[in-house]
Motif scaffolding. Structure first.
Motif, PDB file in Angstrom:
ATOM      1  N   UNK A 100     118.294  30.285  17.636  1.00 50.90           N
ATOM      2  CA  UNK A 100     118.041  28.781  17.128  1.00 50.90           C
ATOM      3  C   UNK A 100     118.105  27.632  17.715  1.00 50.90           C
ATOM      4  N   UNK A 101     118.734  26.812  17.565  1.00 48.69           N
ATOM      5  CA  UNK A 101     118.840  25.702  18.671  1.00 48.69           C
ATOM      6  C   UNK A 101     120.236  25.467  19.399  1.00 48.69           C
ATOM      7  N   UNK A 102     120.728  26.957  19.363  1.00 47.38           N
ATOM      8  CA  UNK A 102     121.866  26.881  20.237  1.00 47.38           C
ATOM      9  C   UNK A 102     121.641  27.666  21.492  1.00 47.38           C
ATOM     10  N   UNK A 103     121.924  27.209  22.464  1.00 51.06           N
ATOM     11  CA  UNK A 103     121.871  27.654  23.901  1.00 51.06           C
ATOM     12  C   UNK A 103     123.087  27.837  24.786  1.00 51.06           C
ATOM     13  N   UNK A 104     123.309  28.883  25.384  1.00 52.85           N
ATOM     14  CA  UNK A 104     124.289  29.210  26.352  1.00 52.85           C
ATOM     15  C   UNK A 104     123.743  29.542  27.784  1.00 52.85           C
ATOM     16  N   UNK A 105     124.572  29.113  28.491  1.00 53.60           N
ATOM     17  CA  UNK A 105     124.119  29.689  30.104  1.00 53.60           C
ATOM     18  C   UNK A 105     125.549  30.427  30.585  1.00 53.60           C
ATOM     19  N   UNK A 106     125.542  31.411  30.953  1.00 54.69           N
ATOM     20  CA  UNK A 106     126.772  32.265  31.431  1.00 54.69           C
ATOM     21  C   UNK A 106     126.651  32.777  32.629  1.00 54.69           C
ATOM     22  N   UNK A 107     127.670  32.490  33.729  1.00 56.13           N
ATOM     23  CA  UNK A 107     127.819  32.972  34.957  1.00 56.13           C
ATOM     24  C   UNK A 107     127.680  34.703  34.695  1.00 56.13           C
ATOM     25  N   UNK A 108     127.000  35.502  35.718  1.00 58.62           N
ATOM     26  CA  UNK A 108     126.933  36.967  35.802  1.00 58.62           C
ATOM     27  C   UNK A 108     127.804  37.217  37.150  1.00 58.62           C
ATOM     28  N   UNK A 109     128.117  38.497  37.003  1.00 55.22           N
ATOM     29  CA  UNK A 109     128.834  39.051  38.094  1.00 55.22           C
ATOM     30  C   UNK A 109     127.726  40.278  39.008  1.00 55.22           C
ATOM     31  N   UNK A 110     128.190  40.585  40.084  1.00 53.10           N
ATOM     32  CA  UNK A 110     127.486  41.363  40.666  1.00 53.10           C
ATOM     33  C   UNK A 110     127.127  42.883  39.923  1.00 53.10           C
ATOM     34  N   UNK A 111     125.919  43.262  39.687  1.00 54.32           N
ATOM     35  CA  UNK A 111     125.800  44.501  39.034  1.00 54.32           C
ATOM     36  C   UNK A 111     126.294  45.570  39.899  1.00 54.32           C
ATOM     37  N   UNK A 112     125.746  45.403  41.441  1.00 51.07           N
ATOM     38  CA  UNK A 112     126.011  46.440  42.132  1.00 51.07           C
ATOM     39  C   UNK A 112     127.473  46.729  42.230  1.00 51.07           C
ATOM     40  N   UNK A 113     128.473  46.055  41.892  1.00 49.26           N
ATOM     41  CA  UNK A 113     129.588  46.034  42.122  1.00 49.26           C
ATOM     42  C   UNK A 113     130.345  46.853  41.173  1.00 49.26           C
ATOM     43  N   UNK A 114     129.489  46.984  40.042  1.00 51.31           N
ATOM     44  CA  UNK A 114     130.016  47.846  38.776  1.00 51.31           C
ATOM     45  C   UNK A 114     130.168  49.168  38.940  1.00 51.31           C
ATOM     46  N   UNK A 115     131.407  49.981  38.406  1.00 49.09           N
ATOM     47  CA  UNK A 115     131.424  51.421  38.701  1.00 49.09           C
ATOM     48  C   UNK A 115     130.511  52.132  37.552  1.00 49.09           C
TER      49      UNK A 115
END
Length: 377
Positions: A100-115
């Motif tokens: 809708x009119x709600x907007x969020x921007x979230x930082x991401x973490x490195x995908x390659x570090x995930x087990x």
């Protein structure tokens, strides 16, 4: 990665996955949930090297890809979104979420570090989802909470042919539930010790989905075995506890009893709760049975006392026995029956609580053993 998804489906998937994430992860990426879009399907995954969770949701995928974001933050956001479709896109080192009119921007973490998530072990059989959830709830309540005794924090699952048995104990009470299931191998004979909290959360999540739950097991060296559960679009795996030295707790159930009482479950729970209001912590409630019925009593500090009489059918010599009120309530509340049968040897030996039908006969399948507390009167 870019996709559109229904808000409720996303919120449910993220909430279920985030629930099993560690509060204090050993490395930051383990606090994240992995969002991976492939061919119109979104996989939401979480893993902390002990427990893995994964759920698949259908989405309108514009671009395949993956992103790793804080699981608890994403769960809080998706739960609070308005009831409109959600557009999510990975842009650089951020995840953009628009509803809708709600907007969020979230930082991401490195995908390659995930087990990498562990593979599901080999299937052992299936069990009715709703019945399994109810059975696990009956047993898990008796499991220990003391992490210094890891063996006691587990539920022992015993698979023997078409019978699935679950046991749990914290040394003060013991719950046993036996039920039918559908083994892949009719001659199966396997025992496994599963963390009680993980088992309870998993069964509780899979139960309402209906249908069958697939149980998968792999036996390894001490602490290396794994169990998996799959139902609907959800699957979870957990490392097994070391149950090699699990005590022979079945032998605690008395072979015979000298006295027996039949009581209405809801009434006894209410009476114990009321009377226990004056009891200090670790102070028992006293149950006095006789041909006249049952009297529940408790005493606290400054001579505060309470007692209440209620109807009960009793056979045997008059008996007064003390119990931890919360342990007693836990056993009664999980019977799943209107009436309970309490079986006694004497006032100093464990008592057994069983569900009973309208006819007063014990319903087989579930038994809850509770240790008495010695009291001087």
């Amino acid at each position: 990665m870019k996709f559109r998804v229904e808000r409720d489906a996303l919120a449910e998937a993220v909430a279920w996955t985030a629930k099993s994430l560690p509060n204090r992860p050993s490395v930051p990426v383990l606090a994240g949930v992995m969002l991976r879009v492939t061919d119109g399907n979104l996989q939401v995954s979480g893993f902390d090297y002990e427990v893995s969770s994964q759920v698949t949701v259908e989405v309108q995928g514009d671009a395949d890809g993956a992103a790793l974001v804080s699981g608890r933050l994403l769960a809080e956001i998706t739960k609070a979104l308005p009831a409109k479709p959600v557009d999510i896109a990975a842009v650089g080192a951020h995840l953009e979420l628009v509803c809708g009119s709600a907007r969020f921007t979230l930082p991401t973490m490195p995908v390659e570090d995930y087990p990498s998530l562990p593979e599901m072990p080999e299937s052992a059989g299936t069990v009715d989802a709703a019945a399994f959830a109810a059975a696990v709830a009956q047993v898990a309540v008796a499991a220990g909470r003391d992490e210094t005794l890891p063996m006691m924090t587990g539920v022992r699952i015993e698979l023997s042919g078409g019978t699935l048995a679950m046991l749990a104990t914290d040394r003060y009470r013991l719950a046993l539930r036996e039920m039918e299931w559908n083994p892949d191998d009719p001659e199966v004979s396997i025992n496994a010790l599963v963390p009680a909290r993980t088992l309870h959360d998993t069964a509780k999540a899979l139960g309402p989905l209906g249908g069958q739950v697939t149980m998968a097991l792999s036996q390894g060296a001490a602490g290396e075995g794994m169990i998996g559960f799959a139902g609907g679009t959800r699957r979870t795996t957990s490392r097994l506890l070391d149950g090699a030295n699990y005590p022979p707790v079945r032998s605690l159930f008395p072979a015979a009893h000298n006295a027996e009482a039949r009581v209405p479950v809801s009434t006894l729970i209410e009476v114990v709760k009321r009377v226990a209001l004056v009891a200090e912590r670790a102070t028992p409630v006293l149950l006095s049975f006789s041909a006249d019925g049952l009297v529940v009593e408790a005493g606290g500090t400054e001579e505060a006392r309470a007692s209440e009489a209620m109807e009960a059918t009793f056979t045997g010599d008059p008996l007064t026995i003390g119990f931890n009120p919360q342990y007693l309530i836990d056993g009664l509340a999980n019977l799943g029956a209107q009436f309970a049968v309490l079986s006694f040897v004497d006032a100093f030996k464990p008592a057994v609580i069983s569900p009973a039908g309208e006819d007063g006969e014990v319903v087989p399948g579930y038994r809850y053993l509770i240790m008495p507390i010695r009291v001087s009167r």
